[in-house]
Design a protein around this motif. Sequence first.
Motif, PDB file in Angstrom:
ATOM      1  N   TYR A   1      31.519  37.684  89.483  1.00 59.42           N
ATOM      2  CA  TYR A   1      31.595  37.967  88.051  1.00 59.42           C
ATOM      3  C   TYR A   1      31.254  36.706  87.282  1.00 59.42           C
ATOM      4  O   TYR A   1      31.551  35.602  87.715  1.00 59.42           O
ATOM      5  CB  TYR A   1      33.011  38.424  87.674  1.00 59.42           C
ATOM      6  N   GLY A   2      30.665  36.886  86.138  1.00 53.47           N
ATOM      7  CA  GLY A   2      30.384  35.771  85.241  1.00 53.47           C
ATOM      8  C   GLY A   2      30.715  36.187  83.827  1.00 53.47           C
ATOM      9  O   GLY A   2      30.239  37.229  83.368  1.00 53.47           O
ATOM     10  N   ASP A   3      31.552  35.427  83.157  1.00 55.80           N
ATOM     11  CA  ASP A   3      31.987  35.773  81.807  1.00 55.80           C
ATOM     12  C   ASP A   3      32.560  37.188  81.773  1.00 55.80           C
ATOM     13  O   ASP A   3      32.220  38.002  80.910  1.00 55.80           O
ATOM     14  CB  ASP A   3      30.828  35.646  80.797  1.00 55.80           C
ATOM     15  N   ASP A   4      33.420  37.506  82.759  1.00 53.08           N
ATOM     16  CA  ASP A   4      34.074  38.815  82.872  1.00 53.08           C
ATOM     17  C   ASP A   4      33.092  39.973  83.006  1.00 53.08           C
ATOM     18  O   ASP A   4      33.398  41.113  82.693  1.00 53.08           O
ATOM     19  CB  ASP A   4      35.004  39.064  81.677  1.00 53.08           C
ATOM     20  N   GLU A   5      31.899  39.693  83.499  1.00 53.24           N
ATOM     21  CA  GLU A   5      30.880  40.724  83.682  1.00 53.24           C
ATOM     22  C   GLU A   5      30.436  40.708  85.143  1.00 53.24           C
ATOM     23  O   GLU A   5      30.180  39.642  85.721  1.00 53.24           O
ATOM     24  CB  GLU A   5      29.688  40.435  82.772  1.00 53.24           C
ATOM     25  N   PHE A   6      30.369  41.912  85.764  1.00 53.33           N
ATOM     26  CA  PHE A   6      29.944  42.010  87.166  1.00 53.33           C
ATOM     27  C   PHE A   6      28.489  41.564  87.285  1.00 53.33           C
ATOM     28  O   PHE A   6      27.623  42.002  86.533  1.00 53.33           O
ATOM     29  CB  PHE A   6      30.089  43.452  87.668  1.00 53.33           C
ATOM     30  N   LEU A   7      28.230  40.676  88.264  1.00 56.01           N
ATOM     31  CA  LEU A   7      26.869  40.192  88.490  1.00 56.01           C
ATOM     32  C   LEU A   7      26.252  40.809  89.743  1.00 56.01           C
ATOM     33  O   LEU A   7      25.161  41.349  89.692  1.00 56.01           O
ATOM     34  CB  LEU A   7      26.856  38.669  88.606  1.00 56.01           C
ATOM     35  N   LEU A   8      26.956  40.701  90.857  1.00 57.58           N
ATOM     36  CA  LEU A   8      26.472  41.276  92.118  1.00 57.58           C
ATOM     37  C   LEU A   8      27.571  41.231  93.155  1.00 57.58           C
ATOM     38  O   LEU A   8      28.581  40.551  92.983  1.00 57.58           O
ATOM     39  CB  LEU A   8      25.227  40.533  92.621  1.00 57.58           C
ATOM     40  N   SER A   9      27.349  41.975  94.251  1.00 59.17           N
ATOM     41  CA  SER A   9      28.278  41.903  95.383  1.00 59.17           C
ATOM     42  C   SER A   9      27.484  41.435  96.589  1.00 59.17           C
ATOM     43  O   SER A   9      26.271  41.650  96.669  1.00 59.17           O
ATOM     44  CB  SER A   9      28.923  43.260  95.653  1.00 59.17           C
TER      45      SER A   9
ATOM     46  N   ALA B   1      21.310  36.738  95.235  1.00 58.21           N
ATOM     47  CA  ALA B   1      21.056  38.179  95.251  1.00 58.21           C
ATOM     48  C   ALA B   1      20.051  38.528  96.353  1.00 58.21           C
ATOM     49  O   ALA B   1      20.216  39.526  97.064  1.00 58.21           O
ATOM     50  CB  ALA B   1      20.539  38.644  93.892  1.00 58.21           C
ATOM     51  N   ALA B   2      19.019  37.699  96.511  1.00 57.65           N
ATOM     52  CA  ALA B   2      18.012  37.941  97.553  1.00 57.65           C
ATOM     53  C   ALA B   2      18.632  37.806  98.941  1.00 57.65           C
ATOM     54  O   ALA B   2      18.354  38.619  99.839  1.00 57.65           O
ATOM     55  CB  ALA B   2      16.840  36.982  97.392  1.00 57.65           C
ATOM     56  N   GLU B   3      19.476  36.809  99.135  1.00 60.37           N
ATOM     57  CA  GLU B   3      20.162  36.628 100.426  1.00 60.37           C
ATOM     58  C   GLU B   3      21.077  37.804 100.725  1.00 60.37           C
ATOM     59  O   GLU B   3      21.132  38.285 101.858  1.00 60.37           O
ATOM     60  CB  GLU B   3      20.988  35.337 100.413  1.00 60.37           C
TER      61      GLU B   3
END
Length: 198
Positions: free
Chosen positions: A10-18, A44-46
């Motif tokens: 999460y970044g700034d309380d926002e989901f970015l990726l898992s 994300a690519a990894e």
Amino acid sequence: MTKRGRVALYGDDEFLLSMHPDVFAASGLSVGSEVDGERLAGLAAEAELKKAKERAFSMLSGREYTSSQLRDRLARHVDPEAAGQAVERMEELGLVDDDGYAERYARELSERKHCGLLRIRQELRQKGLSAEQIEWAVSLLDADPQEQMLEVLEKKYSAAPEDEAVKRRAYNALLRLGHRPSDVRRALARFCGATEEF
């Protein structure tokens, strides 16, 4: 952690990726880490590549695939670039072997299903194999088409010599198996004891 055991970023309380826990551990990230856009894209690519490899292993544990089939199936679930990289890795590990697949599948179609060369080529093409791989696999076959057709006729169409309708069904069935029309007529004439071709 997500329900699937992945690490959520999460970044700034926002989901970015898992991502897979292994990817997260290798990234060196921790709570409060600063991540720029370029690094986030790399993570994300990894994560996508790890997901593609896991799915590829899972799929290959169930059955054999050609590289084209595996790439297409993976691309339904992951980024096409990650799918391509995962397939390359499976080839490096020897888990995907298009030449071996072509040889085995051509032999199975010829020996078990009594398919003719036309059908064998068509089936191999549908599996995404190259023209060179197909011709190489077909060149290794040593079955006699006449003997194959006679075997099918004896097993499934034994009434063909006495019944024209059965003879027509046999003719069409052998064509669907990929035998050439002239070869089918010759096999039927031989089976029915006729001096002329069907």
